[in-house]
Design a protein around this motif. Structure first.
Motif, PDB file in Angstrom:
ATOM      1  N   ARG A 243      46.199  37.258  47.766  1.00 56.15           N
ATOM      2  CA  ARG A 243      46.986  36.022  47.659  1.00 56.15           C
ATOM      3  C   ARG A 243      48.366  36.297  47.083  1.00 56.15           C
ATOM      4  NH1 ARG A 243      42.191  32.079  45.792  1.00 56.15           N
ATOM      5  NH2 ARG A 243      41.271  31.942  47.865  1.00 56.15           N
ATOM      6  N   LEU A 244      48.423  37.137  46.055  1.00 53.27           N
ATOM      7  CA  LEU A 244      49.710  37.444  45.418  1.00 53.27           C
ATOM      8  C   LEU A 244      50.650  38.157  46.374  1.00 53.27           C
ATOM      9  CD1 LEU A 244      48.697  38.634  41.832  1.00 53.27           C
ATOM     10  CD2 LEU A 244      50.134  36.668  42.408  1.00 53.27           C
TER      11      LEU A 244
ATOM     12  N   LEU B 292      49.187  44.976  39.095  1.00 50.90           N
ATOM     13  CA  LEU B 292      49.162  44.683  37.654  1.00 50.90           C
ATOM     14  C   LEU B 292      49.063  43.174  37.412  1.00 50.90           C
ATOM     15  CD1 LEU B 292      51.918  47.170  36.380  1.00 50.90           C
ATOM     16  CD2 LEU B 292      49.434  47.385  36.123  1.00 50.90           C
ATOM     17  N   GLU B 293      49.828  42.431  38.229  1.00 50.99           N
ATOM     18  CA  GLU B 293      49.837  40.974  38.089  1.00 50.99           C
ATOM     19  C   GLU B 293      48.433  40.400  38.335  1.00 50.99           C
ATOM     20  OE1 GLU B 293      53.077  39.641  40.526  1.00 50.99           O
ATOM     21  OE2 GLU B 293      52.660  37.532  40.048  1.00 50.99           O
ATOM     22  N   ALA B 294      47.782  40.882  39.373  1.00 51.24           N
ATOM     23  CA  ALA B 294      46.436  40.384  39.707  1.00 51.24           C
ATOM     24  C   ALA B 294      45.465  40.683  38.570  1.00 51.24           C
ATOM     25  CB  ALA B 294      45.943  41.013  41.002  1.00 51.24           C
TER      26      ALA B 294
ATOM     27  N   ASP C 205      46.328  50.340  34.774  1.00 56.58           N
ATOM     28  CA  ASP C 205      47.320  51.313  35.219  1.00 56.58           C
ATOM     29  C   ASP C 205      47.434  51.236  36.737  1.00 56.58           C
ATOM     30  OD1 ASP C 205      49.083  53.458  34.537  1.00 56.58           O
ATOM     31  OD2 ASP C 205      47.663  54.820  35.496  1.00 56.58           O
ATOM     32  N   ALA C 206      48.641  51.108  37.247  1.00 52.91           N
ATOM     33  CA  ALA C 206      48.841  51.080  38.708  1.00 52.91           C
ATOM     34  C   ALA C 206      50.023  51.972  39.035  1.00 52.91           C
ATOM     35  CB  ALA C 206      49.089  49.648  39.181  1.00 52.91           C
ATOM     36  N   ARG C 207      49.755  53.108  39.699  1.00 52.80           N
ATOM     37  CA  ARG C 207      50.820  54.069  39.997  1.00 52.80           C
ATOM     38  C   ARG C 207      51.020  54.248  41.489  1.00 52.80           C
ATOM     39  NH1 ARG C 207      49.803  58.991  35.823  1.00 52.80           N
ATOM     40  NH2 ARG C 207      48.984  57.571  34.248  1.00 52.80           N
TER      41      ARG C 207
END
Ligand SMILES: [Zn+2]
Ligand SMILES: [Zn+2]
Ligand SMILES: [Zn+2]
Length: 491
Positions: free
Chosen positions: A207-208, A275-277, A304-306
């Motif tokens: 959705r985001l 990260l937002e989700a 952590d999202a890379r």
């Protein structure tokens, strides 16, 4: 490498010696090798008849009574390394191929173009349920165990802080500083709902992604798909962390199952959405019984999202191969493997008991309609009932496809070898394609027949794995990176 080289001669069980001296040893050895020296192979009794598909002519019959023990041995296929090192090793290799194909493409039916799609390596953690002893990462500057905790003592008269340095192997790592303060119930309930938290996460992320591109979710489905491959990893404290590869694709069709996304966004943009989700999703968890209160469950703060950079990485960067190797390795770990490592672990034991206790309380209160009624069944998994490894359909090829391909390769090779006609490989392959095999087998048991057989298989499995790893680790110039990644797996 010959069969006899595989058996270390320190095998001292009398039944092993008897087997090695028996007439049928060579045939038995071939069978054991065909199971990959599985620890607990399935034993089947019966026949397989091969017919020519075109003429219906009966070609030959394979009968298990012609084999040394009158049974056919088949791999157990267990992915857990504590159950069967050989099958687990094979599963890990398949997982690596599957993940690596999804990351870099150009292999296993996945086009090389996927390597240009935005890709993120994501880690979602469990929140804190109390202070535990922690180790210094190998290679990092040694640091005190619980550096951020308040000084003084807890209400149970135990220190709130530990200033020692622990190695990763220290038995105290992951243990609560005070087991009376630690929220065992909170962790168990979080773990129970973790698969639902992940499901909501994937919905929220889709959705985001659509919303940030100014589209409705429905409209975005014609242009974009978010593809996942995820594995669960137990921390020393018994809480699950989820590691995932998140890739942005276009909408797949039968002709083009792995299209590029119709919008041009960088991987860093996708990482932001990830990260937002993670900050957004939550679950209102029902209380266990009338004495309990409801909880709001979320992922931990250490998300952590890379972005995974596939074409520009230098030495020291996280390469796509390392990411695939890392995930494949965790796919073969489980609660059982964690709990049996080292000394008996009081913390994990208490988590297991908490599962049973909460299940009992739930049953007393609401019976089988309680959401926690089945918690006891997952006590060994410390309340985690999800899949340890899962992926969205279009992330890569499937494990089933890899297994079928391997089975076909072995079957074709075996049939060709039986014919002794390797000079006309093309014709023979054609003949193999035109046969049909009718299997009539029944299950008669699982495991090797004697402790000696089991020991022979185990020692051969160890030797075969070492040999394979050495071969995989030796870089072939045209696919240096891939071999490096696969070798990493088996360290
Ligand atoms: Zn096995
Ligand atoms: Zn400590
Ligand atoms: Zn305490």
């Amino acid at each position: 490498m010959s069969d006899t080289d595989l058996y270390a001669l320190d095998v001292d069980d009398p039944t092993a010696l008897k087997r090695m001296l028996s007439d049928g040893f060579e045939d038995w050895s071939k069978q054991a090798a065909s199971t990959g020296f599985c620890s607990r192979p399935v034993r089947l009794f019966g026949q397989a008849s091969t017919f020519d598909r075109r003429s219906g002519q009966h070609l030959h019959t394979f009968d298990s009574r012609d084999l040394p023990d009158s049974v056919l041995y088949i791999r157990c296929g267990n992915r857990r390394s504590s159950r069967c090192p050989s099958c687990s090793h094979e599963y890990q290799g398949d997982m690596w191929h599957l993940l690596s194909a999804g990351v870099s493409g150009g292999d296993k039916g996945v086009p090389e173009s996927v390597s240009t799609h935005p890709l993120v390596f994501l880690t979602l953690t469990a929140p804190s349920f109390g202070t535990v002893h922690s180790s210094t990462r190998p290679g990092a500057q040694p640091r005190p165990c619980t550096v951020n905790s308040a000084p003084g003592q807890c209400g149970h008269g135990r220190p709130r802080r530990c200033t020692e340095h622990h190695d990763v192997d220290d038995a105290r790592v992951g243990q609560a500083l005070c087991r009376d303060c630690y929220d065992y119930e909170g962790q168990t309930i979080w773990q129970w709902h973790c698969p639902e938290l992940w499901r909501r996460y994937t919905i929220r992320l889709r959705r985001l992604v659509a919303a940030h591109l100014g589209m409705s979710e429905k409209a975005s489905r014609d242009l974009l798909r978010v593809q996942f491959a995820k594995v669960g990893e137990y921390q020393k404290r018994g809480a699950i962390h989820l590691h995932a590869l998140v890739r942005l694709d276009g909408a797949p069709t039968d002709e083009e199952p792995f299209p590029s996304p119709a919008v041009d966004v960088p991987a860093s943009w996708l990482a932001e959405r990830c990260l937002e989700a993670a900050r957004d999703v939550e679950i209102d968890a029902a209380p266990v019984d009338a004495y309990d209160s409801a909880r709001v469950l979320r992922f931990g703060r250490q998300v952590d999202a890379r972005p995974v950079q596939r074409h520009t990485h230098e030495d020291g960067d996280v390469s796509p191969e390392m990411v695939a190797a890392y995930l494949a390795k965790y796919a073969t770990k489980s609660a059982g493997d964690v709990a049996t490592e080292g000394t008996p672990n009081r913390h994990l034991k208490q988590l297991r008991e908490t599962c049973l206790e909460l299940c009992g309380r739930a049953l007393l209160d609401e019976g089988f309609s309680s959401p926690y009624a089945l918690l006891g069944k997952w006590a060994d998994a410390l309340g985690f009932r999800g899949h340890f490894a899962s992926k969205s359909r279009q992330f890569s090829t499937t494990l089933g496809t890899l297994r079928d391909a391997r089975r076909k390769y072995h079957r074709d090779r075996e049939q060709l070898e039986t014919r002794g006609d390797l000079a006309t490989v093309d014709d023979s392959l054609d003949a193999v394609e035109h046969t049909v095999v009718i299997n009539e087998f029944r299950f008669v048991g699982q495991g090797w027949l004697t402790p000696g057989d089991a020991e022979l298989a185990r020692s051969a499995a160890d030797a075969a794995r070492e040999w394979k790893d050495a071969r995989r680790a030796a870089p072939r110039p045209h696919e240096k990176g891939k071999n490096h990644g696969e070798a990493l797996l088996h360290r």
